[in-house]
Design a protein around this motif. Structure first.
Motif, PDB file in Angstrom:
ATOM      1  N   VAL A  95       0.835  -1.203   0.000  1.00 41.33           N
ATOM      2  CA  VAL A  95       0.000   0.000   0.000  1.00 41.33           C
ATOM      3  C   VAL A  95       0.871   1.255   0.000  1.00 41.33           C
ATOM      4  CG1 VAL A  95      -1.671   1.336   1.336  1.00 41.33           C
ATOM      5  CG2 VAL A  95      -1.939  -1.134   1.138  1.00 41.33           C
ATOM      6  N   LEU A  96       1.929   1.242   0.792  1.00 42.07           N
ATOM      7  CA  LEU A  96       2.826   2.394   0.884  1.00 42.07           C
ATOM      8  C   LEU A  96       3.487   2.688  -0.462  1.00 42.07           C
ATOM      9  CD1 LEU A  96       4.258   4.546   2.610  1.00 42.07           C
ATOM     10  CD2 LEU A  96       5.984   2.818   3.166  1.00 42.07           C
ATOM     11  N   VAL A  97       3.971   1.648  -1.133  1.00 40.22           N
ATOM     12  CA  VAL A  97       4.602   1.828  -2.447  1.00 40.22           C
ATOM     13  C   VAL A  97       3.596   2.403  -3.441  1.00 40.22           C
ATOM     14  CG1 VAL A  97       5.606   0.612  -4.416  1.00 40.22           C
ATOM     15  CG2 VAL A  97       6.336   0.039  -2.102  1.00 40.22           C
ATOM     16  N   ALA A  98       2.355   1.889  -3.410  1.00 40.18           N
ATOM     17  CA  ALA A  98       1.313   2.380  -4.325  1.00 40.18           C
ATOM     18  C   ALA A  98       0.999   3.846  -4.057  1.00 40.18           C
ATOM     19  CB  ALA A  98       0.057   1.530  -4.180  1.00 40.18           C
ATOM     20  N   GLU A  99       0.909   4.238  -2.784  1.00 39.86           N
ATOM     21  CA  GLU A  99       0.582   5.619  -2.435  1.00 39.86           C
ATOM     22  C   GLU A  99       1.705   6.578  -2.839  1.00 39.86           C
ATOM     23  OE1 GLU A  99      -2.240   4.836   1.504  1.00 39.86           O
ATOM     24  OE2 GLU A  99      -0.135   5.382   1.728  1.00 39.86           O
ATOM     25  N   VAL A 100       2.944   6.195  -2.550  1.00 42.08           N
ATOM     26  CA  VAL A 100       4.073   7.048  -2.914  1.00 42.08           C
ATOM     27  C   VAL A 100       4.175   7.188  -4.429  1.00 42.08           C
ATOM     28  CG1 VAL A 100       6.588   7.258  -2.877  1.00 42.08           C
ATOM     29  CG2 VAL A 100       5.376   6.552  -0.816  1.00 42.08           C
ATOM     30  N   SER A 101       3.975   6.077  -5.151  1.00 40.87           N
ATOM     31  CA  SER A 101       4.043   6.112  -6.617  1.00 40.87           C
ATOM     32  C   SER A 101       2.958   7.015  -7.187  1.00 40.87           C
ATOM     33  CB  SER A 101       3.894   4.693  -7.185  1.00 40.87           C
ATOM     34  OG  SER A 101       4.927   3.847  -6.715  1.00 40.87           O
ATOM     35  N   ALA A 102       1.739   6.883  -6.653  1.00 43.11           N
ATOM     36  CA  ALA A 102       0.631   7.712  -7.127  1.00 43.11           C
ATOM     37  C   ALA A 102       0.888   9.188  -6.823  1.00 43.11           C
ATOM     38  CB  ALA A 102      -0.676   7.262  -6.473  1.00 43.11           C
ATOM     39  N   GLY A 103       1.455   9.472  -5.633  1.00 42.12           N
ATOM     40  CA  GLY A 103       1.746  10.850  -5.269  1.00 42.12           C
ATOM     41  C   GLY A 103       2.814  11.477  -6.158  1.00 42.12           C
ATOM     42  N   VAL A 104       3.880  10.728  -6.427  1.00 41.21           N
ATOM     43  CA  VAL A 104       4.958  11.225  -7.292  1.00 41.21           C
ATOM     44  C   VAL A 104       4.448  11.442  -8.707  1.00 41.21           C
ATOM     45  CG1 VAL A 104       7.173  10.631  -8.356  1.00 41.21           C
ATOM     46  CG2 VAL A 104       6.799  10.189  -5.925  1.00 41.21           C
ATOM     47  N   TRP A 105       3.645  10.496  -9.204  1.00 40.92           N
ATOM     48  CA  TRP A 105       3.097  10.619 -10.566  1.00 40.92           C
ATOM     49  C   TRP A 105       2.179  11.836 -10.669  1.00 40.92           C
ATOM     50  CZ3 TRP A 105      -1.808  10.595 -12.674  1.00 40.92           C
ATOM     51  CH2 TRP A 105      -1.869  10.488 -14.070  1.00 40.92           C
ATOM     52  N   SER A 106       1.313  12.020  -9.675  1.00 40.01           N
ATOM     53  CA  SER A 106       0.380  13.155  -9.702  1.00 40.01           C
ATOM     54  C   SER A 106       1.124  14.478  -9.661  1.00 40.01           C
ATOM     55  CB  SER A 106      -0.589  13.065  -8.518  1.00 40.01           C
ATOM     56  OG  SER A 106      -1.347  11.871  -8.577  1.00 40.01           O
ATOM     57  N   TYR A 107       2.167  14.560  -8.839  1.00 41.94           N
ATOM     58  CA  TYR A 107       2.931  15.803  -8.738  1.00 41.94           C
ATOM     59  C   TYR A 107       3.684  16.089 -10.041  1.00 41.94           C
ATOM     60  CZ  TYR A 107       6.331  19.253  -7.118  1.00 41.94           C
ATOM     61  OH  TYR A 107       7.088  20.381  -6.984  1.00 41.94           O
ATOM     62  N   SER A 108       4.242  15.043 -10.647  1.00 39.74           N
ATOM     63  CA  SER A 108       5.034  15.208 -11.867  1.00 39.74           C
ATOM     64  C   SER A 108       4.176  15.627 -13.049  1.00 39.74           C
ATOM     65  CB  SER A 108       5.780  13.909 -12.200  1.00 39.74           C
ATOM     66  OG  SER A 108       6.626  13.528 -11.139  1.00 39.74           O
ATOM     67  N   TYR A 109       2.914  15.177 -13.055  1.00 37.39           N
ATOM     68  CA  TYR A 109       2.055  15.424 -14.213  1.00 37.39           C
ATOM     69  C   TYR A 109       0.878  16.341 -13.872  1.00 37.39           C
ATOM     70  CZ  TYR A 109       4.568  11.693 -16.620  1.00 37.39           C
ATOM     71  OH  TYR A 109       5.544  10.929 -17.206  1.00 37.39           O
ATOM     72  N   GLN A 110       1.052  17.210 -12.849  1.00 34.82           N
ATOM     73  CA  GLN A 110      -0.077  18.050 -12.438  1.00 34.82           C
ATOM     74  C   GLN A 110      -0.510  19.025 -13.532  1.00 34.82           C
ATOM     75  OE1 GLN A 110       0.936  20.693  -9.144  1.00 34.82           O
ATOM     76  NE2 GLN A 110       3.108  20.473  -9.566  1.00 34.82           N
ATOM     77  N   ASP A 111       0.466  19.577 -14.282  1.00 35.33           N
ATOM     78  CA  ASP A 111       0.100  20.486 -15.369  1.00 35.33           C
ATOM     79  C   ASP A 111      -0.634  19.738 -16.474  1.00 35.33           C
ATOM     80  OD1 ASP A 111       1.244  22.634 -14.078  1.00 35.33           O
ATOM     81  OD2 ASP A 111       3.206  22.368 -15.046  1.00 35.33           O
ATOM     82  N   GLU A 112      -0.152  18.530 -16.792  1.00 33.76           N
ATOM     83  CA  GLU A 112      -0.818  17.716 -17.812  1.00 33.76           C
ATOM     84  C   GLU A 112      -2.222  17.325 -17.366  1.00 33.76           C
ATOM     85  OE1 GLU A 112       2.212  17.437 -16.849  1.00 33.76           O
ATOM     86  OE2 GLU A 112       3.563  17.213 -18.569  1.00 33.76           O
ATOM     87  N   LEU A 113      -2.382  17.062 -16.056  1.00 28.10           N
ATOM     88  CA  LEU A 113      -3.703  16.703 -15.536  1.00 28.10           C
ATOM     89  C   LEU A 113      -4.678  17.873 -15.666  1.00 28.10           C
ATOM     90  CD1 LEU A 113      -2.767  14.665 -12.327  1.00 28.10           C
ATOM     91  CD2 LEU A 113      -3.851  13.788 -14.396  1.00 28.10           C
ATOM     92  N   LYS A 114      -4.193  19.091 -15.405  1.00 37.61           N
ATOM     93  CA  LYS A 114      -5.053  20.279 -15.553  1.00 37.61           C
ATOM     94  C   LYS A 114      -5.475  20.444 -17.010  1.00 37.61           C
ATOM     95  CE  LYS A 114      -3.304  22.975 -11.648  1.00 37.61           C
ATOM     96  NZ  LYS A 114      -2.600  24.211 -11.222  1.00 37.61           N
ATOM     97  N   ASP A 115      -4.529  20.261 -17.933  1.00 36.57           N
ATOM     98  CA  ASP A 115      -4.859  20.364 -19.359  1.00 36.57           C
ATOM     99  C   ASP A 115      -5.849  19.284 -19.765  1.00 36.57           C
ATOM    100  OD1 ASP A 115      -3.182  22.528 -19.671  1.00 36.57           O
ATOM    101  OD2 ASP A 115      -1.464  21.338 -20.329  1.00 36.57           O
ATOM    102  N   LEU A 116      -5.670  18.090 -19.193  1.00 35.86           N
ATOM    103  CA  LEU A 116      -6.573  16.983 -19.499  1.00 35.86           C
ATOM    104  C   LEU A 116      -7.985  17.290 -19.022  1.00 35.86           C
ATOM    105  CD1 LEU A 116      -6.898  14.049 -20.527  1.00 35.86           C
ATOM    106  CD2 LEU A 116      -6.346  13.281 -18.216  1.00 35.86           C
ATOM    107  N   ILE A 117      -8.096  17.881 -17.828  1.00 41.87           N
ATOM    108  CA  ILE A 117      -9.406  18.245 -17.289  1.00 41.87           C
ATOM    109  C   ILE A 117     -10.069  19.306 -18.167  1.00 41.87           C
ATOM    110  CG2 ILE A 117     -10.567  19.397 -15.363  1.00 41.87           C
ATOM    111  CD1 ILE A 117      -8.507  18.032 -13.515  1.00 41.87           C
ATOM    112  N   LYS A 118      -9.277  20.307 -18.588  1.00 43.49           N
ATOM    113  CA  LYS A 118      -9.818  21.360 -19.454  1.00 43.49           C
ATOM    114  C   LYS A 118     -10.334  20.774 -20.763  1.00 43.49           C
ATOM    115  CE  LYS A 118      -6.855  25.083 -17.677  1.00 43.49           C
ATOM    116  NZ  LYS A 118      -5.757  26.011 -18.002  1.00 43.49           N
ATOM    117  N   ARG A 119      -9.542  19.872 -21.353  1.00 43.33           N
ATOM    118  CA  ARG A 119      -9.961  19.255 -22.618  1.00 43.33           C
ATOM    119  C   ARG A 119     -11.203  18.394 -22.423  1.00 43.33           C
ATOM    120  NH1 ARG A 119      -4.361  18.246 -23.237  1.00 43.33           N
ATOM    121  NH2 ARG A 119      -4.702  16.044 -22.771  1.00 43.33           N
ATOM    122  N   SER A 120     -11.268  17.715 -21.287  1.00 44.79           N
ATOM    123  CA  SER A 120     -12.415  16.850 -21.013  1.00 44.79           C
ATOM    124  C   SER A 120     -13.702  17.660 -20.897  1.00 44.79           C
ATOM    125  CB  SER A 120     -12.177  16.055 -19.726  1.00 44.79           C
ATOM    126  OG  SER A 120     -13.271  15.229 -19.424  1.00 44.79           O
TER     127      SER A 120
END
Length: 260
Positions: A95-120
């Motif tokens: 669980v810890l590895v999954a949470e850390v991985s998800a957190g790092v991925w979300s932080y690294s791609y936060q700008d891309e996620l915002k663009d994805l939300i706008k496009r959606s």
């Protein structure tokens, strides 16, 4: 006596932390159910229903794993079973590895996620509204609840699949349609609303219509949610590191007989 006191402290600390894991696991499951019902999340996600469902099911899985880890931990401590403590350590580490991985991925791609939300959101307005019933109803709920209209504003509705401009081209003054959910009035059957949702393309949009775009309302809404989710994740990670460390000492103490 001193070591026995440390053993008791670690034992009760891990037990209390596992109660937190139980509560957090249930909270994640409730959150996943919320994802299936909240229109803001539904509209913000990619157009693929499969991708949206996978995100919700991953949250459910993480919640179940946290609940299982808490169960192993509590049972292992109460029964003083080294095997259960080993299982607890393995599940919690996963669980810890999954949470850390998800957190790092979300932080690294936060700008891309915002663009994805706008496009959606934009794609929902341009292509899906009026064609896909579930997304139509969801976007109506978003416009009503967040007091917004369109992706960037009510003028977005001029060129969408929702329009039937071919029908209006024969009119002396073409007009386009705005969804009734954009009306600021309490009743969509209000004459003011009925008149306002059929403006002329070059005319000023009535004040009866919400003027703000939904993208500008959705992003702060999601950012606020993300803040509390990140805070919960940080608390969980710290708690899990403590629980992992203490579980190693507890297993060692039980196996060697060094306990209170």
């Amino acid at each position: 006596m001193g070591f026995g006191g440390c053993y008791s402290f670690m034992k009760y600390t891990v037990f209390i932390i596992n109660l937190l894991f139980w509560i957090s696991g249930l909270a994640l499951i409730v959150l996943a159910v919320w994802l299936f019902t909240d229109p803001v999340f539904y509209i913000s996600m990619p157009q693929s229903q499969f991708s949206y469902d996978v995100s919700a099911y991953l949250l459910i899985t993480l919640g179940i794993l946290l609940f299982i880890a808490g169960s192993f931990g509590c049972c292992g401590i109460v029964s003083e079973s080294p095997l259960l403590l080993v299982l607890y350590f393995c599940v919690l580490l996963l669980v810890l590895v999954a949470e850390v991985s998800a957190g790092v991925w979300s932080y690294s791609y936060q700008d891309e996620l915002k663009d994805l939300i706008k496009r959606s959101v934009k794609d929902t307005v341009i292509n899906d509204y009026g064609k896909i019933e579930s997304r139509t109803q969801a976007f109506d709920s978003v416009q009503t609840e967040l007091h917004c209209c369109g992706a960037d504003g009510p003028s977005d509705w001029i060129s969408t699949e929702f329009q039937e401009l071919r029908m209006y081209l024969t009119l002396a003054e073409p007009e386009y349609k705005i969804p009734p959910s954009c009306c600021a009035t309490d009743d969509s059957a209000d004459p003011k609303c009925i008149s306002a949702i059929k403006p002329k393309p070059a005319a000023k949009i009535s004040d009866v219509i919400y003027q703000d775009g939904c993208t500008d309302k959705i992003l702060p809404h999601l950012s606020n949610f993300a803040f509390w989710l990140i805070l919960l994740n940080v608390i969980l990670i710290i708690s899990q590191l403590i629980a992992l460390t203490f579980s190693i000492f507890l297993r060692y103490s039980i196996k060697k007989g060094y306990k209170a």
